[in-house]
Design a protein around this motif. Sequence first.
Motif, mmCIF file in Angstrom:
data_model
loop_
_atom_site.group_PDB
_atom_site.id
_atom_site.type_symbol
_atom_site.label_atom_id
_atom_site.label_comp_id
_atom_site.label_asym_id
_atom_site.label_seq_id
_atom_site.Cartn_x
_atom_site.Cartn_y
_atom_site.Cartn_z
ATOM 1 N N VAL A 146 8.899 53.475 -2.677
ATOM 2 C CA VAL A 146 8.458 52.001 -3.103
ATOM 3 C C VAL A 146 7.890 51.558 -2.262
ATOM 4 O O VAL A 146 7.035 50.706 -3.004
ATOM 5 C CB VAL A 146 9.940 51.386 -3.348
ATOM 6 C CG1 VAL A 146 9.857 49.927 -3.633
ATOM 7 C CG2 VAL A 146 10.917 52.134 -4.380
ATOM 8 N N LYS A 147 7.715 51.684 -1.267
ATOM 9 C CA LYS A 147 6.759 51.263 -0.072
ATOM 10 C C LYS A 147 5.425 51.584 -0.606
ATOM 11 O O LYS A 147 4.507 50.606 -0.628
ATOM 12 C CB LYS A 147 7.050 51.591 1.268
ATOM 13 C CG LYS A 147 6.194 50.939 2.321
ATOM 14 C CD LYS A 147 6.593 51.293 3.840
ATOM 15 C CE LYS A 147 5.816 50.692 4.818
ATOM 16 N NZ LYS A 147 6.215 50.770 6.281
ATOM 17 N N GLU A 148 5.083 52.790 -0.714
ATOM 18 C CA GLU A 148 3.715 53.110 -1.169
ATOM 19 C C GLU A 148 3.472 52.627 -2.431
ATOM 20 O O GLU A 148 2.227 52.208 -2.603
ATOM 21 C CB GLU A 148 3.788 54.716 -1.568
ATOM 22 C CG GLU A 148 3.765 55.656 -0.270
ATOM 23 C CD GLU A 148 4.177 57.236 -0.622
ATOM 24 O OE1 GLU A 148 4.353 58.041 0.308
ATOM 25 O OE2 GLU A 148 4.252 57.613 -1.901
ATOM 26 N N LEU A 149 4.208 52.461 -3.592
ATOM 27 C CA LEU A 149 3.822 51.849 -4.773
ATOM 28 C C LEU A 149 3.488 50.253 -4.393
ATOM 29 O O LEU A 149 2.618 49.736 -5.085
ATOM 30 C CB LEU A 149 5.212 51.784 -5.739
ATOM 31 C CG LEU A 149 5.451 53.238 -6.370
ATOM 32 C CD1 LEU A 149 6.570 53.048 -7.320
ATOM 33 C CD2 LEU A 149 4.134 53.760 -7.328
ATOM 34 N N SER A 198 8.431 58.262 -27.731
ATOM 35 C CA SER A 198 7.289 57.299 -27.839
ATOM 36 C C SER A 198 6.388 57.565 -26.741
ATOM 37 O O SER A 198 6.868 57.157 -25.581
ATOM 38 C CB SER A 198 7.964 56.004 -28.120
ATOM 39 O OG SER A 198 6.781 55.153 -28.377
ATOM 40 N N GLU A 199 5.038 57.744 -26.778
ATOM 41 C CA GLU A 199 4.240 58.010 -25.639
ATOM 42 C C GLU A 199 3.819 56.771 -25.017
ATOM 43 O O GLU A 199 3.612 55.697 -25.858
ATOM 44 C CB GLU A 199 3.001 58.471 -26.303
ATOM 45 C CG GLU A 199 2.987 60.224 -26.211
ATOM 46 C CD GLU A 199 3.732 60.715 -24.995
ATOM 47 O OE1 GLU A 199 3.665 60.384 -23.923
ATOM 48 O OE2 GLU A 199 4.753 61.622 -25.425
ATOM 49 N N VAL A 200 4.192 56.411 -24.093
ATOM 50 C CA VAL A 200 3.981 55.064 -23.187
ATOM 51 C C VAL A 200 3.056 55.328 -21.906
ATOM 52 O O VAL A 200 3.417 56.389 -21.223
ATOM 53 C CB VAL A 200 5.253 54.150 -22.934
ATOM 54 C CG1 VAL A 200 5.780 53.817 -24.327
ATOM 55 C CG2 VAL A 200 6.345 54.884 -22.291
ATOM 56 N N PRO A 201 2.261 54.490 -21.559
ATOM 57 C CA PRO A 201 1.616 54.707 -20.127
ATOM 58 C C PRO A 201 2.629 54.339 -19.186
ATOM 59 O O PRO A 201 3.301 53.587 -19.211
ATOM 60 C CB PRO A 201 0.322 53.697 -20.491
ATOM 61 C CG PRO A 201 0.769 52.741 -21.179
ATOM 62 C CD PRO A 201 1.731 53.431 -22.424
ATOM 63 N N ILE A 202 2.523 55.039 -18.010
ATOM 64 C CA ILE A 202 3.251 54.728 -16.888
ATOM 65 C C ILE A 202 2.161 54.584 -15.846
ATOM 66 O O ILE A 202 1.560 55.799 -15.311
ATOM 67 C CB ILE A 202 4.197 55.516 -16.373
ATOM 68 C CG1 ILE A 202 5.065 55.633 -17.643
ATOM 69 C CG2 ILE A 202 5.191 55.084 -15.067
ATOM 70 C CD1 ILE A 202 6.554 56.706 -17.324
ATOM 71 N N HIS A 203 1.665 53.432 -15.310
ATOM 72 C CA HIS A 203 0.493 53.413 -14.443
ATOM 73 C C HIS A 203 1.090 53.497 -12.831
ATOM 74 O O HIS A 203 0.075 54.270 -12.233
ATOM 75 C CB HIS A 203 -0.295 52.121 -14.456
ATOM 76 C CG HIS A 203 -0.476 51.682 -15.931
ATOM 77 N ND1 HIS A 203 0.341 51.096 -16.994
ATOM 78 C CD2 HIS A 203 -1.793 52.040 -16.694
ATOM 79 C CE1 HIS A 203 -0.348 51.237 -17.983
ATOM 80 N NE2 HIS A 203 -1.479 51.545 -17.859
ATOM 81 N N TYR A 204 2.185 53.051 -12.632
ATOM 82 C CA TYR A 204 2.749 53.364 -11.386
ATOM 83 C C TYR A 204 4.083 54.208 -11.497
ATOM 84 O O TYR A 204 4.983 53.515 -11.988
ATOM 85 C CB TYR A 204 2.899 52.137 -10.799
ATOM 86 C CG TYR A 204 1.647 51.325 -10.453
ATOM 87 C CD1 TYR A 204 0.732 51.735 -9.393
ATOM 88 C CD2 TYR A 204 1.282 50.317 -11.366
ATOM 89 C CE1 TYR A 204 -0.424 50.871 -9.309
ATOM 90 C CE2 TYR A 204 0.017 49.656 -11.158
ATOM 91 C CZ TYR A 204 -0.848 49.992 -10.029
ATOM 92 O OH TYR A 204 -1.964 49.132 -9.799
ATOM 93 N N LEU A 205 4.462 55.088 -11.044
ATOM 94 C CA LEU A 205 5.522 55.968 -11.088
ATOM 95 C C LEU A 205 6.069 56.248 -9.773
ATOM 96 O O LEU A 205 5.505 56.966 -8.954
ATOM 97 C CB LEU A 205 5.227 57.117 -12.101
ATOM 98 C CG LEU A 205 6.610 57.905 -12.210
ATOM 99 C CD1 LEU A 205 7.839 57.262 -12.794
ATOM 100 C CD2 LEU A 205 6.193 59.555 -12.882
#
Length: 185
Positions: free
Chosen positions: A22-25, A140-147
Amino acid sequence: MQPYQEFLAEILIDEKSLQARVKELGQQISADYQNQDLLLICILRGGVPFLVDLSRHISIPHMMDFMAVSSYGVGKRESSGSARVSLDLQMDIRDKNVILVEDIVDSGLTIASVLQLLETRQPKTLKVCALLDKPERRESEVPIHYLGFSIPNKFVFGYGLDLDEYHRNLPFVGVVDLDKYKPSE
Ligand code: IMP
Ligand code: MG
């Protein structure tokens, strides 16, 4: 309510690993949005612990707002298909840089319908930050920009994720042993 120790199959992601990621994100988001306005939108209720910790690691000024969508009811562990907005945002997101903060992307149906709705309000940018991803379950294909983490197809709880609305407070993500878990009704 049954203590979690009775049905915890394993700790999938421990507190230290969660906090480190979480810190990295937070650091990554701070760098990506430097000198830009930022609004975090938390999807209630599962996104709350993640939002709170993430926000503390975002070093640039930012706002937060909340929305609730219902796709899974209490006692149901399958998505009902389309999400209904049960609590809408207070803020106008037009021309804002928005990041949606979610606990988990499972079928993807919740995020897909929230994205579709928010796009109609014309934000400047709209991205998704999810703590967990269960790619095997995607419909449903969804974008995940930060995982945060990609996980196997197991039912998990803790750190925002609930089991019939309980156990969101736990500092780790655990796997449920469904043979040992007794729902309260
Ligand atoms: P989706 O629409 O199938 O992507 O569902 C996403 C929502 O389902 C999340 O916001 C969670 O509230 C819930 N969910 C999905 N998988 C789990 C799980 O393993 N544990 C707890 N809640 C889950
Ligand atoms: Mg839930």
